[in-house]
Write a protein that holds these residues in place. Structure first.
Motif, mmCIF file in Angstrom:
data_model
loop_
_atom_site.group_PDB
_atom_site.id
_atom_site.type_symbol
_atom_site.label_atom_id
_atom_site.label_comp_id
_atom_site.label_asym_id
_atom_site.label_seq_id
_atom_site.Cartn_x
_atom_site.Cartn_y
_atom_site.Cartn_z
ATOM 1 N N ARG A 222 0.973 -1.112 0.006
ATOM 2 C CA ARG A 222 0.099 -0.118 0.051
ATOM 3 C C ARG A 222 0.867 1.353 0.132
ATOM 4 O O ARG A 222 0.701 2.382 -0.708
ATOM 5 C CB ARG A 222 -0.822 -0.070 1.230
ATOM 6 C CG ARG A 222 -1.979 1.046 1.177
ATOM 7 C CD ARG A 222 -2.811 1.117 2.354
ATOM 8 N NE ARG A 222 -3.168 -0.124 2.789
ATOM 9 C CZ ARG A 222 -3.320 -0.621 4.227
ATOM 10 N NH1 ARG A 222 -3.258 0.124 5.217
ATOM 11 N NH2 ARG A 222 -3.692 -2.085 4.251
ATOM 12 N N LEU A 223 2.051 1.129 0.883
ATOM 13 C CA LEU A 223 2.755 2.440 1.024
ATOM 14 C C LEU A 223 3.539 2.412 -0.216
ATOM 15 O O LEU A 223 3.648 3.887 -0.987
ATOM 16 C CB LEU A 223 3.827 2.189 1.945
ATOM 17 C CG LEU A 223 4.828 2.990 2.239
ATOM 18 C CD1 LEU A 223 4.346 4.474 2.915
ATOM 19 C CD2 LEU A 223 5.913 2.655 3.117
ATOM 20 N N VAL A 224 4.149 1.476 -1.144
ATOM 21 C CA VAL A 224 4.831 1.643 -2.460
ATOM 22 C C VAL A 224 3.961 2.275 -3.533
ATOM 23 O O VAL A 224 4.227 2.859 -4.261
ATOM 24 C CB VAL A 224 5.537 0.218 -2.756
ATOM 25 C CG1 VAL A 224 6.045 0.447 -4.236
ATOM 26 C CG2 VAL A 224 6.686 -0.216 -1.601
ATOM 27 N N GLY A 225 2.725 1.439 -3.407
ATOM 28 C CA GLY A 225 1.517 1.847 -4.448
ATOM 29 C C GLY A 225 1.237 3.363 -4.337
ATOM 30 O O GLY A 225 1.168 4.059 -5.425
ATOM 31 N N TYR A 226 0.987 4.012 -3.158
ATOM 32 C CA TYR A 226 0.450 5.250 -2.935
ATOM 33 C C TYR A 226 1.482 6.101 -3.215
ATOM 34 O O TYR A 226 1.518 7.165 -3.878
ATOM 35 C CB TYR A 226 0.055 5.491 -1.621
ATOM 36 C CG TYR A 226 -0.264 6.895 -1.134
ATOM 37 C CD1 TYR A 226 -1.426 7.386 -1.592
ATOM 38 C CD2 TYR A 226 0.579 7.790 -0.476
ATOM 39 C CE1 TYR A 226 -2.030 8.598 -1.505
ATOM 40 C CE2 TYR A 226 0.087 8.867 -0.046
ATOM 41 C CZ TYR A 226 -1.071 9.429 -0.525
ATOM 42 O OH TYR A 226 -1.344 10.727 -0.294
ATOM 43 N N VAL A 227 2.853 6.160 -2.773
ATOM 44 C CA VAL A 227 3.953 6.875 -3.034
ATOM 45 C C VAL A 227 4.303 6.808 -4.575
ATOM 46 O O VAL A 227 4.513 8.070 -4.929
ATOM 47 C CB VAL A 227 5.288 6.566 -1.916
ATOM 48 C CG1 VAL A 227 6.384 7.531 -2.563
ATOM 49 C CG2 VAL A 227 4.850 6.782 -0.559
ATOM 50 N N SER A 228 4.297 5.830 -4.995
ATOM 51 C CA SER A 228 4.516 5.767 -6.512
ATOM 52 C C SER A 228 3.765 6.542 -7.215
ATOM 53 O O SER A 228 3.990 7.122 -8.228
ATOM 54 C CB SER A 228 4.772 4.420 -6.894
ATOM 55 O OG SER A 228 5.709 3.843 -6.330
ATOM 56 N N ASP A 229 2.154 6.100 -6.861
ATOM 57 C CA ASP A 229 1.212 7.092 -7.596
ATOM 58 C C ASP A 229 1.067 8.423 -7.518
ATOM 59 O O ASP A 229 0.875 8.886 -8.516
ATOM 60 C CB ASP A 229 -0.124 6.107 -7.427
ATOM 61 C CG ASP A 229 -0.433 4.913 -7.809
ATOM 62 O OD1 ASP A 229 0.500 4.535 -8.703
ATOM 63 O OD2 ASP A 229 -1.508 4.234 -7.407
ATOM 64 N N ILE A 230 1.411 8.826 -6.110
ATOM 65 C CA ILE A 230 1.497 10.509 -5.938
ATOM 66 C C ILE A 230 2.415 11.062 -6.720
ATOM 67 O O ILE A 230 2.316 11.996 -7.079
ATOM 68 C CB ILE A 230 1.419 10.615 -4.495
ATOM 69 C CG1 ILE A 230 0.402 10.337 -4.064
ATOM 70 C CG2 ILE A 230 1.790 12.102 -4.226
ATOM 71 C CD1 ILE A 230 -0.980 11.156 -4.249
ATOM 72 N N ASN B 74 -2.193 10.707 4.252
ATOM 73 C CA ASN B 74 -0.700 10.310 4.604
ATOM 74 C C ASN B 74 -0.626 10.027 5.968
ATOM 75 O O ASN B 74 0.257 9.107 6.313
ATOM 76 C CB ASN B 74 -0.080 11.576 4.574
ATOM 77 C CG ASN B 74 0.134 12.037 2.794
ATOM 78 O OD1 ASN B 74 -0.035 11.217 1.817
ATOM 79 N ND2 ASN B 74 0.518 13.110 2.490
ATOM 80 N N ASP B 75 -1.240 10.690 6.935
ATOM 81 C CA ASP B 75 -1.215 10.242 8.219
ATOM 82 C C ASP B 75 -1.833 8.780 8.526
ATOM 83 O O ASP B 75 -1.136 8.209 9.201
ATOM 84 C CB ASP B 75 -1.982 11.264 9.070
ATOM 85 C CG ASP B 75 -1.598 12.557 9.184
ATOM 86 O OD1 ASP B 75 -0.405 12.892 8.452
ATOM 87 O OD2 ASP B 75 -2.371 13.737 9.391
ATOM 88 N N GLU B 76 -2.862 8.449 8.068
ATOM 89 C CA GLU B 76 -3.417 7.122 8.084
ATOM 90 C C GLU B 76 -2.280 5.959 7.710
ATOM 91 O O GLU B 76 -2.219 5.160 8.234
ATOM 92 C CB GLU B 76 -4.773 7.021 7.322
ATOM 93 C CG GLU B 76 -5.241 5.532 7.170
ATOM 94 C CD GLU B 76 -6.665 5.688 6.378
ATOM 95 O OE1 GLU B 76 -6.745 4.997 5.611
ATOM 96 O OE2 GLU B 76 -7.154 6.849 6.081
ATOM 97 N N LEU B 77 -1.804 6.293 6.401
ATOM 98 C CA LEU B 77 -0.848 5.502 5.915
ATOM 99 C C LEU B 77 0.154 5.165 6.770
ATOM 100 O O LEU B 77 0.699 3.839 6.787
ATOM 101 C CB LEU B 77 -0.547 5.784 4.334
ATOM 102 C CG LEU B 77 0.337 4.897 3.823
ATOM 103 C CD1 LEU B 77 -0.086 3.674 3.613
ATOM 104 C CD2 LEU B 77 0.666 5.549 2.382
ATOM 105 N N VAL B 78 0.856 6.186 7.191
ATOM 106 C CA VAL B 78 2.175 6.127 7.850
ATOM 107 C C VAL B 78 1.804 5.517 9.303
ATOM 108 O O VAL B 78 2.645 4.634 9.909
ATOM 109 C CB VAL B 78 2.713 7.541 7.888
ATOM 110 C CG1 VAL B 78 3.929 7.532 9.230
ATOM 111 C CG2 VAL B 78 3.265 8.191 6.854
#
Length: 194
Positions: A94-102, A137-141
C-alpha cells in the motif's frame, strides 16, 4: 439590443453566458492540467474564445475558476489513488503503491504540484484536497509504522515533507527524464522502508 440591432432576450443572454462559462471551464481544465494553476488567465481566455474580463464576470477571478474546475483537474485522479491504496491489504505494498502513484501524478500534472504546494491557499477546493491527502498520509504512515514496514524514525511529517519537496523540485528545478524520475522514486521508497 444586439450588435445587429435586434433585441436581446434574457434567455438568449443566459444561453450565451452558460456557453461562455462552459468554454472557460474546458479551457481552464486543459490549461491547468498541463501548465499548472498559475497559467496566465489571458491564455485561458484566448483558448475559450472570450475576454479575460469574461472570466472575472463568470468566476470572480483565478480563485473562483480554480474552485470551479479543481475536481476535474486534480480530484478525479487523487481520489482514485487513495481508493486504490486503501484496497491493498499488505501495508508495505500500500505504501509503495501510494507513494509511487502520488509521485507519478506530480510528474504528469503540474496542477497537482500546485495543490501539493498550496500555491493558492485562498481556494477552498484546493485546501480541501490538501486536507484529504494529508489525512490519508497520516493514516498510511500510522498503519505502516504499526506493521513495521517503515523506518522507526520516519513520521507522517516526513512523508508530507518528501512529497512537498518533490513538488518543489518539479516546480522550480529542472524536470528530469521519466526514467531518472522513476529510478529516484525507487530510491525514495528504499530510504523510508524498514
Amino acid at each position: 439590443m444586439s450588435a445587429t440591432g435586434e433585441a436581446t432576450s434574457p434567455s438568449r443572454l443566459r444561453a450565451d453566458a452558460r456557453r461562455n462559462a462552459d468554454q472557460i471551464r474546458r479551457a481552464a481544465i486543459d490549461a491547468f492540467q498541463d501548465n499548472g494553476l498559475s497559467v496566465p488567465l489571458e491564455e485561458v481566455a484566448k483558448a475559450a474564445g472570450v475576454s479575460k474580463a469574461t472570466i472575472f464576470n463568470r468566476f470572480g477571478g483565478r480563485i473562483g475558476l480554480i474552485d470551479a474546475v479543481i475536481e476535474e483537474v486534480v480530484a478525479t485522479e487523487l481520489h482514485p489513488i487513495i481508493d486504490r491504496a486503501r484496497a491493498i491489504d499488505d501495508v508495505g505494498e500500500r505504501l509503495v503503491g501510494y507513494v509511487s502513484d502520488i509521485r507519478d501524478l506530480q510528474y504528469r500534472r503540474s496542477a497537482f504540484v500546485d495543490v501539493m504546494l498550496q500555491t493558492y491557499p485562498d481556494s477552498p477546493g484546493l485546501v480541501e484536497l490538501c486536507r484529504v491527502g494529508g489525512d490519508f498520509n497520516d493514516e498510511l504512515v500510522a498503519a505502516a509504522r504499526a506493521a513495521g514496514v517503515l523506518r522507526e524514525d520516519f513520521t507522517a511529517s516526513d512523508l508530507h515533507a518528501l512529497l512537498r519537496d518533490n513538488a518543489l523540485s518539479l516546480k522550480h528545478g529542472g524536470r528530469p527524464s521519466r526514467e531518472d524520475y522513476d529510478r529516484r522514486t525507487v530510491f525514495t521508497l528504499e530510504g523510508i522502508r524498514a
